[in-house]
Write an enzyme that holds these catalytic residues in place. Sequence first.
Site, mmCIF file in Angstrom:
data_model
loop_
_atom_site.group_PDB
_atom_site.id
_atom_site.type_symbol
_atom_site.label_atom_id
_atom_site.label_comp_id
_atom_site.label_asym_id
_atom_site.label_seq_id
_atom_site.Cartn_x
_atom_site.Cartn_y
_atom_site.Cartn_z
ATOM 1 C CG ASP A 37 -2.209 0.776 1.044
ATOM 2 O OD1 ASP A 37 -3.271 0.134 0.959
ATOM 3 O OD2 ASP A 37 -2.171 2.031 0.946
ATOM 4 C CG ASP A 60 2.321 5.257 -5.727
ATOM 5 O OD1 ASP A 60 1.459 4.888 -6.546
ATOM 6 O OD2 ASP A 60 2.452 6.447 -5.380
ATOM 7 C CB VAL A 61 -0.494 0.614 -8.128
ATOM 8 C CG1 VAL A 61 -0.756 -0.432 -7.064
ATOM 9 C CG2 VAL A 61 -1.533 1.746 -8.068
ATOM 10 C CG ASN A 87 -7.916 -4.026 -3.525
ATOM 11 O OD1 ASN A 87 -9.132 -4.146 -3.643
ATOM 12 N ND2 ASN A 87 -7.370 -3.252 -2.576
ATOM 13 C CE1 TYR A 158 -13.407 3.550 -8.695
ATOM 14 C CE2 TYR A 158 -15.666 3.091 -9.374
ATOM 15 C CZ TYR A 158 -14.539 2.759 -8.641
ATOM 16 O OH TYR A 158 -14.546 1.614 -7.871
ATOM 17 C CB THR A 195 -14.443 -0.077 1.871
ATOM 18 O OG1 THR A 195 -14.565 0.875 0.798
ATOM 19 C CG2 THR A 195 -14.768 -1.474 1.375
HETATM 20 N N1 LIG Z 1 -15.973 -0.105 -1.994
HETATM 21 C C1 LIG Z 1 -16.726 -0.262 -3.080
HETATM 22 O O1 LIG Z 1 -17.934 -0.040 -3.065
HETATM 23 C C2 LIG Z 1 -16.092 -0.732 -4.359
HETATM 24 C C3 LIG Z 1 -16.942 -1.095 -5.417
HETATM 25 C C4 LIG Z 1 -16.378 -1.513 -6.619
HETATM 26 C C5 LIG Z 1 -15.019 -1.575 -6.757
HETATM 27 N N2 LIG Z 1 -14.215 -1.210 -5.733
HETATM 28 C C6 LIG Z 1 -12.775 -1.267 -5.941
HETATM 29 O O2 LIG Z 1 -12.175 -2.067 -4.948
HETATM 30 C C7 LIG Z 1 -10.845 -1.614 -4.711
HETATM 31 C C8 LIG Z 1 -10.651 -1.374 -3.217
HETATM 32 O O3 LIG Z 1 -11.602 -0.409 -2.819
HETATM 33 P P1 LIG Z 1 -11.918 -0.071 -1.290
HETATM 34 O O4 LIG Z 1 -13.354 0.236 -1.235
HETATM 35 O O5 LIG Z 1 -11.340 -1.091 -0.402
HETATM 36 O O6 LIG Z 1 -11.116 1.321 -1.160
HETATM 37 P P2 LIG Z 1 -10.413 2.015 0.088
HETATM 38 O O7 LIG Z 1 -10.330 3.455 -0.268
HETATM 39 O O8 LIG Z 1 -11.083 1.639 1.354
HETATM 40 O O9 LIG Z 1 -8.947 1.367 0.077
HETATM 41 C C9 LIG Z 1 -8.092 1.583 -0.994
HETATM 42 C C10 LIG Z 1 -6.671 1.313 -0.567
HETATM 43 O O10 LIG Z 1 -5.835 1.581 -1.716
HETATM 44 C C11 LIG Z 1 -4.715 2.342 -1.293
HETATM 45 N N3 LIG Z 1 -4.185 3.107 -2.429
HETATM 46 C C12 LIG Z 1 -4.704 4.228 -2.981
HETATM 47 N N4 LIG Z 1 -3.896 4.649 -3.978
HETATM 48 C C13 LIG Z 1 -2.866 3.770 -4.050
HETATM 49 C C14 LIG Z 1 -1.710 3.670 -4.866
HETATM 50 N N5 LIG Z 1 -1.424 4.591 -5.809
HETATM 51 N N6 LIG Z 1 -0.883 2.623 -4.683
HETATM 52 C C15 LIG Z 1 -1.141 1.701 -3.729
HETATM 53 N N7 LIG Z 1 -2.192 1.747 -2.904
HETATM 54 C C16 LIG Z 1 -3.054 2.779 -3.073
HETATM 55 C C17 LIG Z 1 -5.230 3.212 -0.162
HETATM 56 O O11 LIG Z 1 -4.177 3.676 0.655
HETATM 57 C C18 LIG Z 1 -6.179 2.247 0.550
HETATM 58 O O12 LIG Z 1 -5.504 1.494 1.531
HETATM 59 C C19 LIG Z 1 -10.667 -0.364 -5.575
HETATM 60 O O13 LIG Z 1 -10.042 -0.696 -6.785
HETATM 61 C C20 LIG Z 1 -12.088 0.070 -5.827
HETATM 62 O O14 LIG Z 1 -12.225 0.839 -7.011
HETATM 63 C C21 LIG Z 1 -14.718 -0.779 -4.536
#
Ligand SMILES: NC(=O)c1ccc[n+]([C@@H]2O[C@H](COP(=O)([O-])OP(=O)(O)OC[C@H]3O[C@@H](n4cnc5c(N)ncnc54)[C@H](O)[C@@H]3O)[C@@H](O)[C@H]2O)c1
Length: 265
Positions: A37, A60-61, A87, A158, A195
């Site tokens: 992360d 950092d991705v 993710n 997005y 989340t």
């Molecule tokens: N929560 C939802 O409703 C939902 C729905 C569909 C898809 N998603 C997808 O699921 C994935 C996770 O979402 P979430 O809800 O857990 O989000 P979140 O915001 O709770 O967690 C995201 C994590 O990614 C990390 N992050 C952000 N930018 C980064 C980078 N450049 N490099 C590495 N890490 C980075 C953040 O620090 C955080 O720990 C995402 O791709 C999101 O688009 C989420």
Amino acid sequence: MHRLLDKVVLITGAAQGIGEAVARACVREGATVLVTDINDVLGAVLAGELGATAHFHHLDVREERDWAAVTTLALATYGKLDVVVNNAGITGFESGMVPHDPEHVSLAAWRAVMATNADGVMLGCQYAIRAMRTTGRGSIVNISSRSGLVGIPAAAAYAASKAVVRNHSKSVALYCAQQHLAIRCNSVHPAAIMTPMWETMLGHGAGRADRERAMVRETPLQRFGTPAEVAHAVVYLASDESAYTTGAEIVLDGGLLAGSAATPG
Ligand SMILES: NC(=O)c1ccc[n+]([C@@H]2O[C@H](COP(=O)([O-])OP(=O)(O)OC[C@H]3O[C@@H](n4cnc5c(N)ncnc54)[C@H](O)[C@@H]3O)[C@@H](O)[C@H]2O)c1
């Protein structure tokens, strides 16, 4: 139990939310897990809590050098990398609500979302394939979204970025098959999963419960999904149970895409 025994799994954005739930599930299933992360504090705390088979690494991705460093370290330490879960993702609303509709989204805001969600997944797949060539096998799981399957007018960047993830997963799957590699690549499409990602969008105070209800009013199951429910699907795709599944997509949306509000009653 132990559906991922002896597997080495790298998860991006694993410090919280869905990534955290995936990390917990993978450890439970017997894997060695690289929790990665940009949030070093939360990531290290989680890895510490998960025990000896979890290790935190800053990744950092968007940064190719981070991918090179962490995948090199994985190969040097474990001799292989079995699973990469791409993710990490952002909505673009992390610092507050700004216009992201097709008419008003700024080029800078569009590019910021693409850099993490699209470029980050491209790099993740590239470095995963290169690392998995060591054994010639592996599983790449890309977290797209329900938004990658339909348009979202208020979150155009997005939605477009998640469509990139969906389509690129299929190119990766076909490329690996053409290369006679047993490396599979699939995408996961959650809808509303509760989340920290939702915090800015739902806000706090009196109206929060109403806003939560409004978000899932059109969802047949009438609720948010949980990170653990997404983790179950990821474990399946990561494990050898899904050995014949590649280029596929799993939708976890409470039934949302099964119909539409326009469906005749
Ligand atoms: N929560 C939802 O409703 C939902 C729905 C569909 C898809 N998603 C997808 O699921 C994935 C996770 O979402 P979430 O809800 O857990 O989000 P979140 O915001 O709770 O967690 C995201 C994590 O990614 C990390 N992050 C952000 N930018 C980064 C980078 N450049 N490099 C590495 N890490 C980075 C953040 O620090 C955080 O720990 C995402 O791709 C999101 O688009 C989420």
